[in-house]
Write an enzyme that holds these catalytic residues in place. Structure first.
Site, PDB file in Angstrom:
ATOM      1  N   ARG A 143       2.309   0.468   9.057  1.00  0.00           N
ATOM      2  CA  ARG A 143       3.006  -0.270   8.522  1.00  0.00           C
ATOM      3  C   ARG A 143       4.611  -0.608   7.979  1.00  0.00           C
ATOM      4  O   ARG A 143       5.660  -1.584   9.119  1.00  0.00           O
ATOM      5  CB  ARG A 143       3.013  -0.706   6.997  1.00  0.00           C
ATOM      6  CG  ARG A 143       3.424  -2.129   6.276  1.00  0.00           C
ATOM      7  CD  ARG A 143       2.932  -2.565   5.091  1.00  0.00           C
ATOM      8  NE  ARG A 143       2.834  -3.638   4.791  1.00  0.00           N
ATOM      9  CZ  ARG A 143       3.654  -3.542   3.053  1.00  0.00           C
ATOM     10  NH1 ARG A 143       3.587  -2.491   2.503  1.00  0.00           N
ATOM     11  NH2 ARG A 143       4.057  -5.353   2.055  1.00  0.00           N
TER      12      ARG A 143
ATOM     13  N   HIS B 202       7.525  -3.414  10.159  1.00  0.00           N
ATOM     14  CA  HIS B 202       8.603  -3.979   8.685  1.00  0.00           C
ATOM     15  C   HIS B 202      10.095  -3.413   8.988  1.00  0.00           C
ATOM     16  O   HIS B 202      10.568  -4.203   8.944  1.00  0.00           O
ATOM     17  CB  HIS B 202       8.253  -3.046   6.666  1.00  0.00           C
ATOM     18  CG  HIS B 202       7.168  -4.354   6.710  1.00  0.00           C
ATOM     19  ND1 HIS B 202       6.968  -4.684   4.871  1.00  0.00           N
ATOM     20  CD2 HIS B 202       6.347  -4.577   6.974  1.00  0.00           C
ATOM     21  CE1 HIS B 202       6.249  -4.713   4.919  1.00  0.00           C
ATOM     22  NE2 HIS B 202       5.556  -5.425   6.024  1.00  0.00           N
TER      23      HIS B 202
ATOM     24  N   ASN C   1       8.605  -5.776   0.423  1.00  0.00           N
ATOM     25  CA  ASN C   1       8.584  -3.365   0.821  1.00  0.00           C
ATOM     26  C   ASN C   1       8.225  -2.541  -1.103  1.00  0.00           C
ATOM     27  O   ASN C   1       8.358  -1.752  -0.852  1.00  0.00           O
ATOM     28  CB  ASN C   1      10.261  -3.268   1.122  1.00  0.00           C
ATOM     29  CG  ASN C   1      10.411  -3.691   3.107  1.00  0.00           C
ATOM     30  OD1 ASN C   1       8.930  -3.557   3.419  1.00  0.00           O
ATOM     31  ND2 ASN C   1      11.290  -3.703   3.365  1.00  0.00           N
TER      32      ASN C   1
ATOM     33  N   HIS D  34      -5.320  -4.236   9.494  1.00  0.00           N
ATOM     34  CA  HIS D  34      -5.476  -4.774   7.778  1.00  0.00           C
ATOM     35  C   HIS D  34      -6.741  -3.772   8.107  1.00  0.00           C
ATOM     36  O   HIS D  34      -8.132  -4.138   7.001  1.00  0.00           O
ATOM     37  CB  HIS D  34      -5.389  -5.965   7.780  1.00  0.00           C
ATOM     38  CG  HIS D  34      -3.894  -7.151   7.343  1.00  0.00           C
ATOM     39  ND1 HIS D  34      -2.893  -7.789   6.653  1.00  0.00           N
ATOM     40  CD2 HIS D  34      -2.842  -5.767   6.704  1.00  0.00           C
ATOM     41  CE1 HIS D  34      -2.565  -8.304   6.702  1.00  0.00           C
ATOM     42  NE2 HIS D  34      -1.767  -6.548   7.317  1.00  0.00           N
TER      43      HIS D  34
END
Ligand code: HEM
Ligand SMILES: *[C@@H]1O[C@H](CO)[C@@H](O)[C@H](O)[C@H]1NC(C)=O
Ligand SMILES: *[C@@H]1O[C@H](CO)[C@@H](O)[C@H](O)[C@H]1NC(C)=O
Ligand SMILES: *[C@@H]1O[C@H](CO)[C@@H](O)[C@H](O)[C@H]1NC(C)=O
Length: 355
Positions: free
Chosen positions: A98, A102, A132, A232
């Site tokens: 992740r 990001h 975040n 996910h």
């Protein structure tokens, strides 16, 4: 007692009318679900919403084996740190995958997501942005790998490349070695990071049009959006992002979530209830079975994307290959290279810019 309470809630909802249920404002590109409209957080971002498709990222300036001559141990040192961390806690591997997403979606893959301070004083960095804050994890693995690399070859390997290699290695270990993302090196580190720019990341309350628009704004296709959402299938999420849609889920799954969350927005639950720590194609079956957490997951059943969901769910090995390609493409977004006009560098410490 419980039935009485439920009846009361139903009655209250009936009296208040649909407005009480549908009144929530979705803001900050789908990250915030607020009781009412807030002009500062809810302002629309024309650059995202216009859905203009920018060209696919070219990745010019990157190459495979970039560090073979410059710092031969670099990739091995990242792999060692990731192997150790994932063995101790697979969730950290999810965090590393992740982190790469990001990083790349905000100012390109330039390690701007790692900065706690920049050359400009007292400004909130990306780490403080709603997507975040209190959520990203794996920073200590990046720092450990970077420290080992600096000891071996000072000032040579960028933090942005460490993040990319770490995401590759986490994907490899969490997929039981079925996913091996071809990963180039040569990214440089940026010197700027702004919390408000994290609204370029699509949020859990986004609908399919908004998801497609957010990816298109980075040069990624709707297919790549569907493929990358498959991440996910690992990791966790806070209850605040799923509690408002329990009634749309598989009833047994919803009941389990309700019990685990127990009314606490900040409790974390597994994203994939079936194989929580394995990077596999289970996510797509979960979309079909209504066993996913977010609106942004559930909407992949839309007419535009359902064919791909079904194919990914049913064809063994197909999603894994597409995930490798899409992750490689994501790693090319907005990269900075040597001699970049905007002042790119090889950071010494990943959480702060060089002096
Ligand atoms: C398509 C739009 C996406 C949305 C709306 C979205 C949203 C979210 C949200 C809300 C969480 C939970 C955060 C929290 O509770 O603190 C999460 C977790 C996660 N996301 Fe996404 N995400 C998206 C795409 C992606 C992509 C492209 C990747 C990687 C390729 C990814 C990887 C992950 C992982 C691995 C976790 C679990 C992290 C952990 O356990 O630490 N997501 N995402
Ligand atoms: C984001 O914040 C920075 C620093 O506070 C500011 O200079 C910039 O204009 C803001 N950007 C947007 C799009 O609001
Ligand atoms: C998605 O949300 C936007 C508002 O941001 C709305 O204009 C659009 O109609 C919605 N699309 C779908 C498919 O629901
Ligand atoms: C997709 O799922 C949602 C919620 O689970 C449901 O309301 C909707 O009818 C489904 N749409 C399609 C096209 O299957």
């Amino acid at each position: 007692m419980a039935t009485k309470l439920a009846a009361l809630i139903l009655l209250a909802a009936f009296i208040a009318g649909p407005a009480a249920c549908e009144g929530a404002s979705i803001c900050f590109n789908g990250w915030l679900r607020l009781p009412s409209y807030n002009p500062r957080l809810c302002r629309s971002r024309p650059d995202i919403q216009r859905r203009q498709r920018i060209p696919s990222p070219s990745g010019s300036g990157l190459s495979y084996g970039y560090y073979n001559s410059r710092c031969p141990s670099a990739e091995k040192l990242v792999t060692a740190a990731v192997r150790k961390a994932v063995a101790a806690n697979p969730g950290i591997g999810a965090g590393l995958i992740r982190l790469f997403f990001h990083d790349c979606f905000v100012r390109g893959c330039d390690a701007s997501v790692l900065l706690t301070a920049t050359d400009s004083n007292n400004m909130d960095t990306e780490r403080e942005g709603p997507p975040n804050k209190d959520s990203l994890r794996g920073f200590e693995v990046i720092d450990e790998a970077k420290a080992a690399i600096e000891a071996a070859c000072p000032g040579t390997v960028s933090c942005a490349d460490v993040v990319a290699f770490a995401a590759r290695d986490a994907s490899y270990f969490l997929s039981n070695r079925r996913i091996n993302i071809p990963t180039q090196g040569g990214r440089y580190d940026g010197r700027e990071s702004f919390a408000n720019e994290t609204d370029q990341l699509p949020g859990p309350f986004s609908n399919v049009t908004e998801l497609q628009a957010s990816f298109a704004a980075k040069g990624l296709t709707s297919d790549e959006m569907v493929v990358l959402s498959g991440a996910h299938t690992i990791g966790r999420a806070r209850c605040m992002f799923s509690s408002s849609r329990l009634s749309e889920m598989d009833p047994a799954f919803a009941a389990k979530l309700r019990a685990q969350c127990n009314g606490d927005d900040n409790t974390n639950v597994n994203q994939d209830d079936v194989t929580p720590d394995v990077l596999d194609r289970q996510y797509y079956q979960n979309v079909i079975d209504r066993k996913v957490l977010f609106t942004s997951d559930a909407v992949l059943n839309s007419t535009e994307t359902i064919a791909q969901v079904t194919e990914n769910a049913n064809r063994a090995g197909a999603w894994e290959r597409k995930f490798e390609r899409a992750m490689e493409n994501m790693g090319k977004i907005g990269i900075k290279t040597r001699g970049d006009q905007q002042g790119a560098e090889i950071r010494k410490v990943c959480s702060r810019v060089n002096n």
